[in-house]
Design a protein around this motif. Sequence first.
Motif, PDB file in Angstrom:
ATOM      1  N   SER A 120      11.584   3.898  -3.699  1.00 46.68           N
ATOM      2  CA  SER A 120      12.798   3.129  -4.007  1.00 46.68           C
ATOM      3  C   SER A 120      13.373   2.441  -2.781  1.00 46.68           C
ATOM      4  N   ALA A 121      12.929   2.849  -1.585  1.00 44.23           N
ATOM      5  CA  ALA A 121      13.436   2.236  -0.351  1.00 44.23           C
ATOM      6  C   ALA A 121      12.643   1.006   0.060  1.00 44.23           C
ATOM      7  N   LEU A 122      11.623   0.629  -0.711  1.00 48.94           N
ATOM      8  CA  LEU A 122      10.759  -0.504  -0.352  1.00 48.94           C
ATOM      9  C   LEU A 122      11.384  -1.803  -0.843  1.00 48.94           C
ATOM     10  N   VAL A 123      12.264  -2.384  -0.045  1.00 47.16           N
ATOM     11  CA  VAL A 123      12.969  -3.597  -0.465  1.00 47.16           C
ATOM     12  C   VAL A 123      12.332  -4.863   0.100  1.00 47.16           C
ATOM     13  N   ASP A 124      11.538  -4.727   1.153  1.00 45.81           N
ATOM     14  CA  ASP A 124      10.928  -5.898   1.778  1.00 45.81           C
ATOM     15  C   ASP A 124       9.414  -5.926   1.625  1.00 45.81           C
ATOM     16  N   GLU A 125       8.845  -4.929   0.982  1.00 50.68           N
ATOM     17  CA  GLU A 125       7.402  -4.842   0.851  1.00 50.68           C
ATOM     18  C   GLU A 125       7.024  -4.338  -0.540  1.00 50.68           C
ATOM     19  N   THR A 126       5.797  -4.577  -0.901  1.00 50.93           N
ATOM     20  CA  THR A 126       5.216  -4.052  -2.134  1.00 50.93           C
ATOM     21  C   THR A 126       3.923  -3.346  -1.760  1.00 50.93           C
ATOM     22  N   VAL A 127       3.773  -2.134  -2.254  1.00 54.21           N
ATOM     23  CA  VAL A 127       2.600  -1.324  -1.916  1.00 54.21           C
ATOM     24  C   VAL A 127       1.616  -1.354  -3.074  1.00 54.21           C
ATOM     25  N   VAL A 128       0.349  -1.535  -2.751  1.00 57.91           N
ATOM     26  CA  VAL A 128      -0.733  -1.419  -3.731  1.00 57.91           C
ATOM     27  C   VAL A 128      -1.614  -0.253  -3.298  1.00 57.91           C
ATOM     28  N   SER A 129      -1.696   0.772  -4.153  1.00 57.00           N
ATOM     29  CA  SER A 129      -2.473   1.969  -3.833  1.00 57.00           C
ATOM     30  C   SER A 129      -3.657   2.078  -4.774  1.00 57.00           C
ATOM     31  N   TYR A 130      -4.824   2.401  -4.214  1.00 54.62           N
ATOM     32  CA  TYR A 130      -6.057   2.488  -4.998  1.00 54.62           C
ATOM     33  C   TYR A 130      -6.566   3.925  -5.016  1.00 54.62           C
ATOM     34  N   LEU A 131      -7.121   4.321  -6.155  1.00 52.74           N
ATOM     35  CA  LEU A 131      -7.798   5.611  -6.293  1.00 52.74           C
ATOM     36  C   LEU A 131      -9.130   5.356  -6.991  1.00 52.74           C
ATOM     37  N   LEU A 132     -10.231   5.619  -6.282  1.00 53.44           N
ATOM     38  CA  LEU A 132     -11.560   5.412  -6.850  1.00 53.44           C
ATOM     39  C   LEU A 132     -11.982   6.646  -7.637  1.00 53.44           C
ATOM     40  N   LEU A 133     -12.418   6.412  -8.874  1.00 52.38           N
ATOM     41  CA  LEU A 133     -12.849   7.485  -9.752  1.00 52.38           C
ATOM     42  C   LEU A 133     -14.204   7.114 -10.360  1.00 52.38           C
ATOM     43  N   PRO A 134     -14.948   8.079 -10.862  1.00 48.18           N
ATOM     44  CA  PRO A 134     -16.276   7.764 -11.407  1.00 48.18           C
ATOM     45  C   PRO A 134     -16.263   6.697 -12.496  1.00 48.18           C
ATOM     46  N   GLU A 135     -15.180   6.623 -13.267  1.00 51.29           N
ATOM     47  CA  GLU A 135     -15.115   5.679 -14.376  1.00 51.29           C
ATOM     48  C   GLU A 135     -14.526   4.327 -14.003  1.00 51.29           C
ATOM     49  N   GLY A 136     -13.886   4.224 -12.847  1.00 52.84           N
ATOM     50  CA  GLY A 136     -13.271   2.959 -12.468  1.00 52.84           C
ATOM     51  C   GLY A 136     -12.266   3.129 -11.344  1.00 52.84           C
ATOM     52  N   ILE A 137     -11.299   2.207 -11.286  1.00 50.75           N
ATOM     53  CA  ILE A 137     -10.305   2.190 -10.208  1.00 50.75           C
ATOM     54  C   ILE A 137      -8.911   2.299 -10.822  1.00 50.75           C
ATOM     55  N   ALA A 138      -8.154   3.297 -10.377  1.00 53.16           N
ATOM     56  CA  ALA A 138      -6.741   3.381 -10.735  1.00 53.16           C
ATOM     57  C   ALA A 138      -5.957   2.619  -9.665  1.00 53.16           C
ATOM     58  N   ILE A 139      -5.075   1.697 -10.109  1.00 53.83           N
ATOM     59  CA  ILE A 139      -4.285   0.890  -9.172  1.00 53.83           C
ATOM     60  C   ILE A 139      -2.811   1.073  -9.505  1.00 53.83           C
ATOM     61  N   TRP A 140      -2.025   1.382  -8.478  1.00 57.43           N
ATOM     62  CA  TRP A 140      -0.572   1.453  -8.647  1.00 57.43           C
ATOM     63  C   TRP A 140       0.075   0.395  -7.750  1.00 57.43           C
ATOM     64  N   VAL A 141       1.073  -0.282  -8.280  1.00 55.66           N
ATOM     65  CA  VAL A 141       1.882  -1.223  -7.509  1.00 55.66           C
ATOM     66  C   VAL A 141       3.310  -0.738  -7.573  1.00 55.66           C
ATOM     67  N   PHE A 142       3.950  -0.591  -6.428  1.00 57.39           N
ATOM     68  CA  PHE A 142       5.299  -0.035  -6.461  1.00 57.39           C
ATOM     69  C   PHE A 142       6.152  -0.563  -5.309  1.00 57.39           C
ATOM     70  N   ASP A 143       7.436  -0.639  -5.568  1.00 54.85           N
ATOM     71  CA  ASP A 143       8.466  -0.979  -4.596  1.00 54.85           C
ATOM     72  C   ASP A 143       9.803  -0.607  -5.225  1.00 54.85           C
ATOM     73  N   ASP A 144      10.898  -1.167  -4.718  1.00 56.47           N
ATOM     74  CA  ASP A 144      12.213  -0.802  -5.261  1.00 56.47           C
ATOM     75  C   ASP A 144      12.422  -1.306  -6.683  1.00 56.47           C
ATOM     76  N   ARG A 145      11.521  -2.174  -7.191  1.00 53.09           N
ATOM     77  CA  ARG A 145      11.639  -2.695  -8.546  1.00 53.09           C
ATOM     78  C   ARG A 145      10.950  -1.807  -9.584  1.00 53.09           C
ATOM     79  N   GLY A 146      10.233  -0.764  -9.096  1.00 56.01           N
ATOM     80  CA  GLY A 146       9.593   0.137 -10.029  1.00 56.01           C
ATOM     81  C   GLY A 146       8.104   0.280  -9.784  1.00 56.01           C
TER      82      GLY A 146
END
Length: 846
Positions: free
Chosen positions: A510-536
Amino acid sequence: EAKRHRDAVQQKLDGKEQSVAAPLLSPDAFVGESRARGDGFSNVVDLRAEDYLDQAIRVWLPQAFHDGAEDHSSTLGALRTLAEILSNRHGDQWLLEFVRTPRSKEQATAVEKLSAAAKANTSGDYLSAADLSLQAEQRFARNRNIAGALRARFETVYALQRSNQENRHCVTQADSAITRLQGHRYPWLETQLYLERFLCVGQLARLNEAREDLDKAFAVAEKSSYGTLYLRAIGMAASLHRGEGDAIFFDHQGLVRYWEGSYPPARAFQFYSDIAFAAEDARRWSLALAAAREAVRAISLGDQALTEGLARYQLARYALMIGDRALADSESGQASILLARLPQNDVTRGYEVNQEVRLARLETEHGRVDQAWMHLKRAQDRLPKTRNYFTTLRFYNALSDLQLREGNRKEAEQSLVLAVEMSELGLTSLPDERDKSDWARETSEAYRKLAFLRWQSHDSEGAWKIWEWYLGAPVRGMSPLRAINMNSLSLNFEAASALPSMEEVSRASSALVDETVVSYLLLPEGIAIWVFDDRGLTAKWVVAAPRELERLARRFREECAHPDSGQAMLRQDAQALYDLLIAPIADRLSPQRILVIEPDGILAEVPITALVDHAGHYLSETFDIVFSPGLLYTQHLRRAQSFSRHLRALVVGPPPLAGDLAANLAPLQDAAQEATNIASRFDAGILLTGSQATVEKVERALGQAAIFHFAGHALEVGGKPALLLAGVRPSFESAVFNAERIQAEDLRHLQLAVLSACSTGRNERSSVSNTETLARSFLRHGVPDVVATRWNVDSAATAEFMGYFYGALLKGQSVSSSLKTARAELRHTPSAGHPFYWAAFDAFGR
């Protein structure tokens, strides 16, 4: 090939086994034969000199030194004769000096302890061996028996090497013993210490150091003509070169020597076992099985119960892979019986649990559920008294696999929660960066699987928290989980404890007001991707075959890392990776915010800045980009400050190279000028270059610096990424600046570290480059901004790039924005448009 070789030497095998297994002469017979045969007897004894030396430790010395030693004058005579043979034939003074020491009650006790330690090591009772050898060393030292004290120290080192998680202590003890060997002619002991040290540093991934130890062992063994030790060194060379294509050369060379001489069967076991492992790596299961059979046959001729038990487990695994159920059951059963006969301590139980867990996982993969449960039950029976948390972690991972195979998702999740608990408890005993790296590698599976189960349960936020919690482990330490009662473990537990709330992750997001983070998790079936910042938080799933993704990522990296690669294919691959990694979440990204990337696995190798979007633009043309090891990790960093020319800057240029370094590392002709130019941009710039760029001067100046810029070579020394400074000795130790030298106190003022270094390649235990690995060390100590290279860079282009970078930085731009500016300036230079020149440098941190 193993079968053909075996058939060719069958006759010799039968006769050899009989001769090798034939009993050694008694002391009386030894003395009698010596008197009767003279020099000819020395030739006979020398064929089994190392066997007799072992017999002397186990039996003859205790007989000669006990209170009634006058009753064993023949034993003392045999020892003296053997000592003369070892001295004359091998230049080894150890036994000669030992038997000359005055006998006393305490000496007798020390000898008994040493003998018992050697026997315990052979039987696999390493904890007892370590205790006994320490007692022996202390008594020998009090009686000034240097030969005895050093041999006792070797037994300690041997025991530590085979006791899991004791490799650092093993190295320390070996180093001390090797230092004390100076001035003594004990080549057998010296060779063995180098070989044990080789094994220990190899387990710590200090591979260059391991090669040095092995070279020294070869040299001493060859000079002293100790054939058994030379064979042991060949076997270790084969294991070191496994995967490099020439391991089979060493194994073949070793087997030829073995069959031509008279050596203990354990040496043949070493080569056959290594061939089996190499075949396993190549997934050639029939060859692995054939070689493992030979290994078991060889080791069963001795009295090494632990080694034989592990060899039979290995044979059982290969039998499973080719579908020979009867052989697998027979061998695993015999292995279990052998290990059950050993002293039941943490080491032996840990070995057995790990082997049973491996078999359980194989059975699970092949759908043989009943057999998998049988192996896990065997493991569970020994688990409560196993203190190694990695062993318990592996058990719960295997248990979760089996429960998922049976469709019991709830129980599988509970098992994984317990696996995570064990992982969290393990964080309390991690003293340095390499330990944390080992922890991350071992524990990753549990967090990944647990996050994936949460994702499949439509709890993408819960999955994200678990993954970010894992990434933040190096800086957050242990979580407030309950301690597991190891005595109450059950395969059918009703409930596991709950995971921590992990609200720290949500607060940080919730403190990410000037940046947006993209986090990746590699799994056998594919890629889980999360995008997060103060907007959710937004979650996306991308279907991708792991092997295809890995091939694409590696190819793209290689295309970027070589200036002569074709731009057409490079851009095609850049767009393909963009479609997988960025396009699914592009609507959540804003050019007004810094794009923070948390890569996973092979994605750490992808030059994200060189990806190409649907409009044909490089990603770094649109976004300021920063790479992050994790949200909680970066919350640990100090708050960044603005940069100005008034800050104190430490700028280090390349040192002079000589010898092998000069031959193997290209001179960085523009790096010295780069360092000079950058230092001149700061009012308080400190320039250390050439012979002035020593480790001591760098460490002294670093404590007051706000900016650290290094322009030189990064290389791997002793398995660790390091910056090369001045004053290199043959061991490099006095001239390398690595993670172990980076202390928080020295970096208390540092705001920016720029590692403008030519890397000699990726860390062998990681997917990231040497300089990137060093970058994490700076981040861990709170430095908010680090710039590092992805590949060997062009020194002229780098000097130009750094000029653009610092020009933008000192005009008030952020580190990521300054890199964006520098990339754009260099990209528009006609000769530097290829990503090789401008995509090598990345920002790490916030």
